[in-house]
Structure formats: structure tokens, C-alpha cells
Design an enzyme around this catalytic site. Structure first.
Site, mmCIF file in Angstrom:
data_model
loop_
_atom_site.group_PDB
_atom_site.id
_atom_site.type_symbol
_atom_site.label_atom_id
_atom_site.label_comp_id
_atom_site.label_asym_id
_atom_site.label_seq_id
_atom_site.Cartn_x
_atom_site.Cartn_y
_atom_site.Cartn_z
ATOM 1 N N HIS A 174 12.195 78.911 -41.837
ATOM 2 C CA HIS A 174 12.109 78.896 -40.364
ATOM 3 C C HIS A 174 11.544 80.214 -39.830
ATOM 4 C CE1 HIS A 174 12.758 77.110 -36.568
ATOM 5 N NE2 HIS A 174 13.914 76.519 -36.800
ATOM 6 N N ASP A 194 -2.040 61.486 -45.077
ATOM 7 C CA ASP A 194 -2.719 60.768 -46.167
ATOM 8 C C ASP A 194 -3.460 61.775 -47.046
ATOM 9 O OD1 ASP A 194 -4.263 59.210 -47.812
ATOM 10 O OD2 ASP A 194 -5.301 58.140 -46.214
#
Length: 445
Positions: free
Chosen positions: A162, A382
Site C-alpha cells: 500500500h 486479458d
């Protein structure tokens, strides 16, 4: 060794470095004030792809791995802080030391993992040390794992510190990586280029004070909890929106507003049953992305919080909760509208202080945290072998989970919502049996 961990038959570790060296002018990446506020927790995301004929996923395992490694190396050139080393709570030394990339084999079909009612088995697709120690891991700032299943399917997971970025940074990176994997020549035409200039908008504190910068709302304490997934279909979401529209002045409620309000309402109602008492006063914390007003290409932690307070049972009405959320969100947007750069940090810190004060002044209240990634097109990632069959949302696998944490993501069809809920076990038992919840939300297994 647990019965779950016995499913893992092999693990291989590699270090992937940026394809091009990071220029000397970019070697020291200053953390912004908001980066300094968050802890070093790792945000996980996993994407599952079925075995498909005539695609790269149907190639030998080493071909799939090499394809991902090469494209990862190229995208790290743009996301160079990911491959660096954290320097206390001040900066990242962008020294191109690389990121960890694990390759594993699991002796079970892919469906056995993501159809599990709880999330114990999901952890197998993440690097073990990161998922078991998400706040104290000392490896690379971004960690990846390619998992091969006995059915021929694969999972690609990533855990991002983070300190380096938020969910938006995470999503932009994954899509950029996938774009390069599909077309190696696309590295220069990705629509949202990455700029790590958050410190320009949110200047960091002085070096000697950096270790004191923290906020309990950003990295809450963990408790023994369980996590479970649900889905709200397009038709059920439409029905919830219709109820809000008919009963309030909010005529265009967003998916995030409606689902957050509904889950908050049901969590409060079932908590009341567990305690056999009247409603417990409660707080809802909602994370907000600040792009805009900040540029879309700005990576890092670029967000703030807003909160609503519920004290009485009459305030639990769904339409009323949505109206409160909308009012608070609009007030936040108004504060940032036309704000000068030097005003951004004071406005943001005031939002955090406001949320913190509500919690500190009402310490006996239940706190529910919501983070929405509905606009992140996770099912469009993808790598060259089609879109994922299943996506497991960030924070759903933190160990132990954060109590009363809700993660919202768009479903595969982009018209419904997948959600992950983490609660204490006794609260979850009541929540998952709530009749009104189950009228609209279905368990994901």
C-alpha cells in the site's frame, strides 16, 4: 502441514527486473503525505483463467511463465517504484532490484479453489509469506505468483504494498501489464501512462517526523474473523435501486451507494439479533478516489474518506442511508472543486480527522469499512488467452481479515456486483442467514 497446503506440489521463485534501467533523475521516489499515512499492508488480487485451446494458456507451463515474465519486465519500466526498496517512511530507492515472481503447481482443479464457501483455499494462489504476514513482509514491494492447476487452468496473483499505491494504481498496473502481454509493441500507446508524482499534490512531512505519520482508519487492527463472498445480480441490483428511487430524492443512485447502504443496513440488523438488544450505533467509512480532480495518470495513494453515523433504528431505512451517503459524497466533491494545489492536503487531512473524531468520540460504536472497485474493469484483464473466469477482490484474503470490511467489485457481466464481507464468526453466521440479505444477494458458492 495443513490439508490445504498439501495441495501445493512445487514452488519456484524468480526475480524480475525492469526491462530498461530507471533514469538517475527518478531513482529517489518521495512518498507523499498520504503514502506516509498508510501502513505497509499488501493488497492482493487474483485472476483465474480456464484452460483454452489454441491460446498461450494451452502451451507448456514454462512458455506461459516466460510470456508473463517478459511482459512484467517491460511494464516495470513504467512502474519503477514497484521494483525498488522502501527507505523508512520517507522514500523509495528505485534501484531496479526487482520484484519476486513465484511459480507454483496445485494438485486440484481451479474450480475447487474459487468455489470454496470461505477463503482459506484462496490463499494458495498467493505467495505464502506475503499472505501470512501482510503487514510485516520484508520482500519486494510488489510480489507475483503464477499458479498452474491440475485441470490446465491458471491463476495470476499480485500483492502490492500500500506504500506504493492504492486500488486505482493496482488496477491501472494490471491492465497495462496485460496490454503489453497481448501486444509487446503496445508499451508506448497505453492510454493512461503512470506518473508517480503524488508528493507534488500531497507534500510529505519532514524526514524526522515521517515515522509518526499514521492513521488508524487506514490500517485497522486485525481480529479473528471469517470472510465470505456474495453476488448481487443485475435484476436484484435494479430492484434495490428502484426501492431507493421510490422512497428518496436520489433519482440516480450509483451501484456503490445502493450496495454499500444495503450491506450496512443488513449488517446492523443482524448485529442487533446477535446481541439480542436494540441497534448498536454504527459508522460507515467509505473510501473515495480523488482522480478527478487529480489527473488519472497520477499513481500512489490518491484518496480520502467520508463517514456517516447511524444512532437510531429509524435511520436504518435503505433510502435514508443512500441519501446520507450521497449528501456526504457531494459535500466532499464540493470541497475539492476548484481547490488550489496547496489546499488539497489540508482538505484531505480534514476528512480523515473528521472520520477519526467520529470514531474516537463514539468508541463503543460498530465501524463498517467499504471500498468499491466497481469501476475497475477487472474482468477485462486479458494477457493473451482471454478474460478471467473469476476475480478475487483485494483485501479478501488478508490474514486475519479486517473486521466489518466490505469490498465491492463489478461482476463478470459488468451489470451486477460481487462482494466480499469479513466479520467475526458469530456475526457472519447471522449475516449469511439473513432473509432480507438473501432476497438480493447470493452466496458465491
Amino acid at each position: 502441514m495443513s490439508s490445504v497446503s498439501r495441495l501445493v506440489s512445487s514452488v519456484c521463485k524468480k526475480i524480475i527486473k525492469p526491462y530498461s534501467p530507471t533514469p538517475i533523475s527518478l531513482r529517489c521516489h518521495k512518498l507523499s503525505y498520504l503514502d506516509q499515512m498508510v501502513g505497509g499492508i499488501y493488497l492482493p488480487l487474483a485472476l483465474f483463467y480456464p484452460k483454452l485451446s489454441n491460446t498461450r494458456s494451452n502451451k507448456p507451463n514454462n512458455v506461459v511463465s516466460q510470456h508473463l515474465e517478459k511482459s512484467l519486465s517491460k511494464v516495470l519500466t513504467n512502474y519503477y517504484p514497484f521494483a525498488g526498496k522502501l527507505n523508512d517512511n520517507i522514500s523509495i530507492d528505485c534501484n531496479d532490484s526487482g520484484v519476486e515472481f513465484f511459480i507454483t503447481k496445485i494438485d486440484c482443479p481451479m474450480s475447487e479453489i474459487f468455489n470454496h464457501p470461505y477463503f482459506e483455499k484462496h490463499n494458495l494462489v498467493y505467495p505464502t509469506e506475503v499472505i501470512n504476514n501482510p503487514c510485516t513482509y520484508e520482500g519486494s514491494l510488489a510480489v507475483f505468483q503464477l499458479t498452474h492447476f491440475s485441470c490446465g487452468g491458471i491463476a495470476i496473483s499480485m500483492c502490492l504494498s500500500h506504500k506504493v499505491g492504492d486500488g486505482y494504481t493496482f488496477g491501472n498496473f494490471m491492465n497495462h501489464w496485460a496490454t503489453i502481454a497481448r501486444n509487446p509493441l503496445s508499451s508506448e500507446i497505453y492510454p493512461i501512462s503512470a506518473k508517480f508524482d503524488g508528493s507534488f499534490y500531497f507534500p510529505p512531512t519532514k524526514d524526522e517526523d515521517s515515522s509518526n505519520v499514521s492513521n488508524n482508519n487506514i490500517v485497522p487492527q486485525r481480529e479473528e474473523c471469517v470472510s465470505k463472498g456474495f453476488s448481487i445480480s443485475s435484476s436484484k441490483l435494479t430492484a434495490l435501486k428502484a426501492r431507493v428511487i421510490n422512497e428518496s430524492k436520489v433519482q440516480n443512485p450509483s451501484d456503490t451507494e445502493v450496495v454499500s447502504a444495503f450491506l450496512y443496513q443488513r449488517a446492523m440488523a443482524t448485529k442487533k439479533l446477535v446481541n439480542s438488544s436494540s441497534i448498536r450505533p454504527s459508522l460507515l467509512h467509505q473510501a473515495v478516489n480523488l482522480r478527478p480532480p487529480l489527473p488519472k495518470h497520477t499513481m500512489g495513494n490518491i484518496g480520502c474518506l467520508f463517514s456517516i453515523l447511524t444512532k437510531e433504528e429509524k435511520e436504518m431505512d435503505l433510502a435514508q442511508v443512500v441519501s446520507k451517503l450521497r449528501k456526504e459524497k457531494e459535500e466532499v466533491k464540493q470541497k475539492y472543486k476548484n481547490a488550489k494545489i496547496e489546499e488539497l492536503l489540508p482538505i484531505t487531512l480534514e476528512q480523515y480527522r473528521k472520520a477519526n473524531d467520529l470514531l474516537v468520540n463514539n468508541s463503543c460504536y460498530d465501524l463498517y469499512r467499504f471500498s468499491s472497485l466497481i469501476t475497475f474493469p477487472s474482468y477485462d484483464v486479458d494477457f493473451g488467452w482471454g478474460k478471467p473466469e473469476k476475480v478475487i477482490s483485494p483485501l479478501s484474503t488478508s490474514n486475519p481479515p479486517i473486521k466489518n470490511m466490505f469490498i465491492l467489485m463489478a461482476d463478470k457481466n459488468r451489470d451486477g456486483v460481487d462482494l466480499t464481507c469479513s466479520m467475526k464468526k458469530q456475526d457472519m453466521l447471522a449475516f449469511e442467514r439473513d432473509e432480507e440479505l438473501l432476497q438480493f444477494a447470493s452466496p458465491t458458492s
